[in-house]
Design an enzyme around this catalytic site. Sequence first.
Site, mmCIF file in Angstrom:
data_model
loop_
_atom_site.group_PDB
_atom_site.id
_atom_site.type_symbol
_atom_site.label_atom_id
_atom_site.label_comp_id
_atom_site.label_asym_id
_atom_site.label_seq_id
_atom_site.Cartn_x
_atom_site.Cartn_y
_atom_site.Cartn_z
ATOM 1 N NE ARG A 5 -4.633 2.246 2.740
ATOM 2 C CZ ARG A 5 -4.806 1.236 3.576
ATOM 3 N NH1 ARG A 5 -3.955 1.021 4.543
ATOM 4 N NH2 ARG A 5 -5.843 0.454 3.433
ATOM 5 N NE ARG A 11 -9.072 8.224 -6.298
ATOM 6 C CZ ARG A 11 -9.528 7.567 -5.238
ATOM 7 N NH1 ARG A 11 -8.723 6.804 -4.560
ATOM 8 N NH2 ARG A 11 -10.784 7.640 -4.884
ATOM 9 C CE1 TYR A 53 -13.408 -6.493 1.690
ATOM 10 C CE2 TYR A 53 -11.747 -7.935 0.729
ATOM 11 C CZ TYR A 53 -12.092 -6.908 1.596
ATOM 12 O OH TYR A 53 -11.139 -6.317 2.379
ATOM 13 N NE ARG A 68 -3.998 -2.032 0.416
ATOM 14 C CZ ARG A 68 -5.157 -1.465 0.741
ATOM 15 N NH1 ARG A 68 -5.309 -0.175 0.730
ATOM 16 N NH2 ARG A 68 -6.183 -2.217 1.019
ATOM 17 C CG ASP A 107 -9.073 -2.662 -4.323
ATOM 18 O OD1 ASP A 107 -8.465 -2.214 -3.339
ATOM 19 O OD2 ASP A 107 -10.013 -3.481 -4.214
HETATM 20 O O1 1CP Z 1 -0.172 -1.494 -2.524
HETATM 21 C C1 1CP Z 1 -0.433 -0.491 -3.214
HETATM 22 O O2 1CP Z 1 0.071 0.595 -2.964
HETATM 23 C C2 1CP Z 1 -1.303 -0.645 -4.441
HETATM 24 C C3 1CP Z 1 -2.655 -0.349 -4.220
HETATM 25 C C4 1CP Z 1 -3.634 -1.302 -3.572
HETATM 26 C C5 1CP Z 1 -3.533 -2.675 -3.238
HETATM 27 C C6 1CP Z 1 -2.341 -3.603 -3.362
HETATM 28 C C7 1CP Z 1 -4.936 -0.894 -3.246
HETATM 29 C C8 1CP Z 1 -5.465 0.486 -3.436
HETATM 30 N N1 1CP Z 1 -5.621 -1.980 -2.788
HETATM 31 C C9 1CP Z 1 -4.792 -3.075 -2.753
HETATM 32 C C10 1CP Z 1 -5.122 -4.448 -2.370
HETATM 33 C C11 1CP Z 1 -6.257 -4.687 -1.453
HETATM 34 N N2 1CP Z 1 -7.502 -4.152 -1.487
HETATM 35 C C12 1CP Z 1 -6.243 -5.653 -0.430
HETATM 36 C C13 1CP Z 1 -5.079 -6.555 -0.145
HETATM 37 C C14 1CP Z 1 -4.033 -5.832 0.619
HETATM 38 C C15 1CP Z 1 -4.348 -5.546 2.051
HETATM 39 O O3 1CP Z 1 -4.675 -6.500 2.780
HETATM 40 O O4 1CP Z 1 -4.241 -4.379 2.442
HETATM 41 C C16 1CP Z 1 -7.493 -5.662 0.204
HETATM 42 C C17 1CP Z 1 -7.937 -6.519 1.365
HETATM 43 C C18 1CP Z 1 -8.274 -4.698 -0.467
HETATM 44 C C19 1CP Z 1 -9.691 -4.361 -0.178
HETATM 45 C C20 1CP Z 1 -9.835 -2.917 0.080
HETATM 46 N N3 1CP Z 1 -9.846 -1.982 -0.903
HETATM 47 C C21 1CP Z 1 -9.927 -2.266 1.321
HETATM 48 C C22 1CP Z 1 -9.912 -2.950 2.695
HETATM 49 C C23 1CP Z 1 -11.268 -3.009 3.304
HETATM 50 C C24 1CP Z 1 -11.365 -3.981 4.456
HETATM 51 O O5 1CP Z 1 -11.882 -5.097 4.250
HETATM 52 O O6 1CP Z 1 -10.887 -3.658 5.559
HETATM 53 C C25 1CP Z 1 -10.023 -0.894 1.059
HETATM 54 C C26 1CP Z 1 -10.200 0.221 2.050
HETATM 55 C C27 1CP Z 1 -9.965 -0.733 -0.354
HETATM 56 C C28 1CP Z 1 -9.980 0.544 -1.128
HETATM 57 C C29 1CP Z 1 -8.661 0.973 -1.627
HETATM 58 N N4 1CP Z 1 -7.745 0.170 -2.313
HETATM 59 C C30 1CP Z 1 -6.641 0.920 -2.664
HETATM 60 C C31 1CP Z 1 -6.876 2.259 -2.195
HETATM 61 C C32 1CP Z 1 -5.917 3.406 -2.398
HETATM 62 C C33 1CP Z 1 -8.131 2.270 -1.557
HETATM 63 C C34 1CP Z 1 -8.840 3.463 -0.904
HETATM 64 C C35 1CP Z 1 -9.611 4.185 -1.948
HETATM 65 C C36 1CP Z 1 -10.703 5.061 -1.471
HETATM 66 O O7 1CP Z 1 -10.979 5.142 -0.262
HETATM 67 O O8 1CP Z 1 -11.346 5.676 -2.341
#
Ligand code: 1CP
Length: 353
Positions: free
Chosen positions: A37, A46, A157, A33, A82
């Site tokens: 972030r 964004r 999910y 991530r 994502d």
């Molecule tokens: O790593 C990076 O910098 C690349 C970007 C990336 C990755 C690898 C994003 C952007 N998402 C992910 C993978 C991801 N997405 C995972 C696996 C990694 C981890 O465990 O952290 C998971 C579980 C998700 C699901 C997800 N997408 C969540 C988690 C929700 C939960 O269940 O707690 C969230 C908040 C997102 C949204 C998301 N994905 C990425 C961003 C920058 C965002 C936020 C966007 C927004 O709020 O608009």
Amino acid sequence: MHPMTSNGVVNESVFLRACRGEDVPHTPVWFMRQAGRSLPEYRKLREGTAMLEACRTPDLVCEITLQPVRRHGVDAAIFFSDIVVPLAAVGVGVDIVPGTGPVVAEPIRTAAQVEQLRDLTYDDVDYVAEAIRLLLAELGGTPLIGFAGAPFTLASYLVEGGPSKNHARTKALMYGAPDVWHALCSRLATITSQFLNVQIEAGVAAVQLFDSWAGALSLADYERFVAPHSAAVLSSVQDKGVPRIHFGVGTAHLLGAMAEAGADVVGVDWRTPLSRAADLVGGRPVQGNLDPCALLAPEVVLAEEVRRVLTDGASASGGHIFNLGHGVLPETDPGALTRTVELVHEHSARRAT
Ligand code: 1CP
């Protein structure tokens, strides 16, 4: 294609060498991530663009992926996307809700719904391949990591309809309707394999399979209900010349099984010492495992923690790639990430032999 030095020696990236368990001049470091972030330049870019729309816009994906590479000097880039992108691409009604995460309009819980999950083709995600091509032209020698969500984490999910603490409905389906469960995970394994293969053909140098929530399962349930599907994904990207990293959170009891599912490198959260993890994964390289909260601590404490992880990683028999134990927290000061990269490089520098 590997760049050659004048004496014909392959001059490959430190990150890729470490993934193969080869000697490295310093421990490579990148952060899960890292794209998005905590970066103000990310938030600015964004503004006014929804997450999934951003993931479908190659110029934006390229720029967001590059931001942490420029700012922190990390040893690898991770593709900005994502885990739900391939699901949306095959027509699942899923959105990423700011502050919540993925939300699925109609949770999938029946055999009939599973049957409607179709294969993913190149045309469904041509924007991903296009963004990768843009990135390869910009990244120079820095390797690009592609990724996907593993079947269990994606299934969670889809079945829950959104983020979940206990994965109760997911487990209820797994225990109560194992045929539907296996059919769902097998469909997800196919879609995930197709998605990773699009990324590999477009030129990513490594792939990471995120099974973020697998730690919620017992070893017996992981082996019975999940491992065969993750193994199908990992075997579909075997022999493609790209290292496969397999990661989950809270997986101390699963590390051996996750390695055996077909990983070249195993990601470890902050709960398990890397030296112990290395033994559990049969001497494969390990990736991790600074507690993301350590980045919120005063700099002296952060420096101590970085050194502790490096020392522990140095005794991991198969080698070490420095990372966090899970993703960067949104409130992290980006300066702490830059400092961590410097510390890792300084403290792990080895004399050329
Ligand atoms: O790593 C990076 O910098 C690349 C970007 C990336 C990755 C690898 C994003 C952007 N998402 C992910 C993978 C991801 N997405 C995972 C696996 C990694 C981890 O465990 O952290 C998971 C579980 C998700 C699901 C997800 N997408 C969540 C988690 C929700 C939960 O269940 O707690 C969230 C908040 C997102 C949204 C998301 N994905 C990425 C961003 C920058 C965002 C936020 C966007 C927004 O709020 O608009």
